[in-house]
Enzyme design. Sequence first.
Site, short mmCIF file in Angstrom:
data_model
loop_
_atom_site.label_atom_id
_atom_site.label_comp_id
_atom_site.label_asym_id
_atom_site.label_seq_id
_atom_site.Cartn_x
_atom_site.Cartn_y
_atom_site.Cartn_z
N CYS A 1 18.38 -2.48 -1.94
CA CYS A 1 17.14 -2.28 -2.69
C CYS A 1 16.87 -0.81 -3.03
O CYS A 1 16.42 -0.49 -4.13
CB CYS A 1 15.96 -2.86 -1.91
SG CYS A 1 15.89 -2.35 -0.19
N HIS B 1 9.37 0.54 -2.63
CA HIS B 1 10.01 1.78 -2.16
C HIS B 1 9.77 2.89 -3.17
O HIS B 1 9.78 2.66 -4.39
CB HIS B 1 11.52 1.59 -2.04
CG HIS B 1 11.96 0.70 -0.92
ND1 HIS B 1 11.10 0.21 0.03
CD2 HIS B 1 13.19 0.24 -0.57
CE1 HIS B 1 11.79 -0.53 0.91
NE2 HIS B 1 13.05 -0.53 0.55
#
Lengths: 344, 344
Positions: free
Chosen positions: A129, A242
């Site tokens: 990710c 994130h």
Amino acid sequence: MSGYRVAIVGATGAVGREFLKLIEERSFPVESLKLIASNRSAGQELECLGRSHRVEESGASSFDSVDIAFFSAGAARSRELAPHALKAGAIVVDNSSAFRMEPDVPLVIPEINPHAITDSSRLIANPNCTAIVLLMTIAPLRVCGRIRRIIVSTYQSASGGGAAMMQELESQTRAVLAGEGPVPRVVPHVYAFNLFSHNTPINEHGYNEEEWKVMQEARKILELPELPINVTCIRVPVMRAHSESITVEFEGDAPDLATVRAALSNAPGVRVVDDPRANHFPMPIEAAGQDDVLVGRIRRDLSHPSAICLFASGDQLRKGAALNAIQIAELMVQRNLLPLRARA
Amino acid sequence: MSGYRVAIVGATGAVGREFLKLIEERSFPVESLKLIASNRSAGQELECLGRSHRVEESGASSFDSVDIAFFSAGAARSRELAPHALKAGAIVVDNSSAFRMEPDVPLVIPEINPHAITDSSRLIANPNCTAIVLLMTIAPLRVCGRIRRIIVSTYQSASGGGAAMMQELESQTRAVLAGEGPVPRVVPHVYAFNLFSHNTPINEHGYNEEEWKVMQEARKILELPELPINVTCIRVPVMRAHSESITVEFEGDAPDLATVRAALSNAPGVRVVDDPRANHFPMPIEAAGQDDVLVGRIRRDLSHPSAICLFASGDQLRKGAALNAIQIAELMVQRNLLPLRARA
């Protein structure tokens, strides 16, 4: 036969649940849906496409009538079960790190390297990710010049550790606000109002597993096997999405910022959020639940004539995981690599 | 006469309260203590040295019988009041940005550039908190080689915005956990479980005021006016202590890591926290309330033969503010630059 027989392995996890949402949102052509999880979660009922689906424990015949299986249950489960799925004739899109660096396994971000999927690809790996958020930001800049070096510091959310880590952040935070000591269960450190270096093993070079994945995967996806890249992965007490502080050096002088901005604005899957007057730049809370990776703080690196700086936020569960995997499947449908097989 | 007549301007703020603790802890020689704050806080009673002190509003004669005044009430108040204090004969240690970049004002971290204070210094500036944490980490490395470039991404806590921002983080977090929408009051964005680019004005180069301060102050303190440095300042939902991900490039090859580790271990005010096996590195929760800046994740930057990477956490209210200011005063006492003046 209106669509595919789909299996989701790890259906009850944070990424698994995102798969269910995306299958509905994107109208992925599903004929049947098989939800698979560990025996701990088997028997649960999950809603998708207007009906309830009972979660099954995986078994030897789990993939007998499956066209495509999305795996998101960790590397060990992928290593164990993906061979069964492939043997049973399914296409596998694997969200774990199990096969990513195998030379004959395409590691794909559809906006960046769709060509890595060939007519004979049956197992496709979904990147890490953090790597996806980074590369969605970096790859569009290749039209601005030759990338020579990348330096990244991350601000990774609890969602990267799955539903259990999100619950841990919440329960620890409740404890601190109630004046009680937070008790780390899932993470090794206090997480509430704290941050820590990514809690994966450190290798002989001093890098943790997450940093190493991002470095290796970035080189593979960009097809720059020698690309100098340096990553520092930090877990911050953010629930979802994130963020990354990124410095990119080019060969020769840095491209002018108008060119950089145009390249990012034109990139599918990227949204430029860069309003200095309003002090409005990418934030995880605005990236959460969104498909696009948000990119801003576009500026020259005043410490080097070849470099620019950027800040990005991207939803780790969507583009960082389930969305990218579904996009891989959609790409294979478009390219007729996911045939509607004759049903038994 | 056992000590100095001390004034603290901004006594009720987060840094002001830390001053009171440190005066006690470090047995700073105090004869009398005058606590000064805005009219909003005047009249409060604060405990220090075993007795209660009434907070006074500042006035024209506030500094008439003061030997040393610690200012921590923002740049505007320093610009307004410091001239009065100097005129009244006090030494001023100013924690604001008001005078830091004036060429004749020493900007001092006692472990790094104590020599910047001369016999005639009467106004000494305390550096920005983020700059202090950075420079405590960087300055000891000068024995390892000539520093050529610094790249920093920060993880700044609520305490950097004072008591009000810490309360905002807490109240927003309570709201989110209660299922209510967080209402930003002090900060322009949602802060609970989120992060954002430091909310100071962005200049024509695309850098915010905080980043610019760190870059300018680092050059002044290291006495390297041309030092290439690039800073990205991000506010994270941590209560106290700033963290920084730092890349340092040297002239020629990077020093070996044993030399780097030794230099940091020998540096006063620095504690090496670098245990890869236990995955234990600097964390704000362990830096909070501590005098030392914690430094770890010591490793080669694999993207450049001249560079190393580090991660640091330091208490923004202590070494980043009040402690450094007290240390400046202690240094002046040691060097007889803070004489016990004849009392009226």
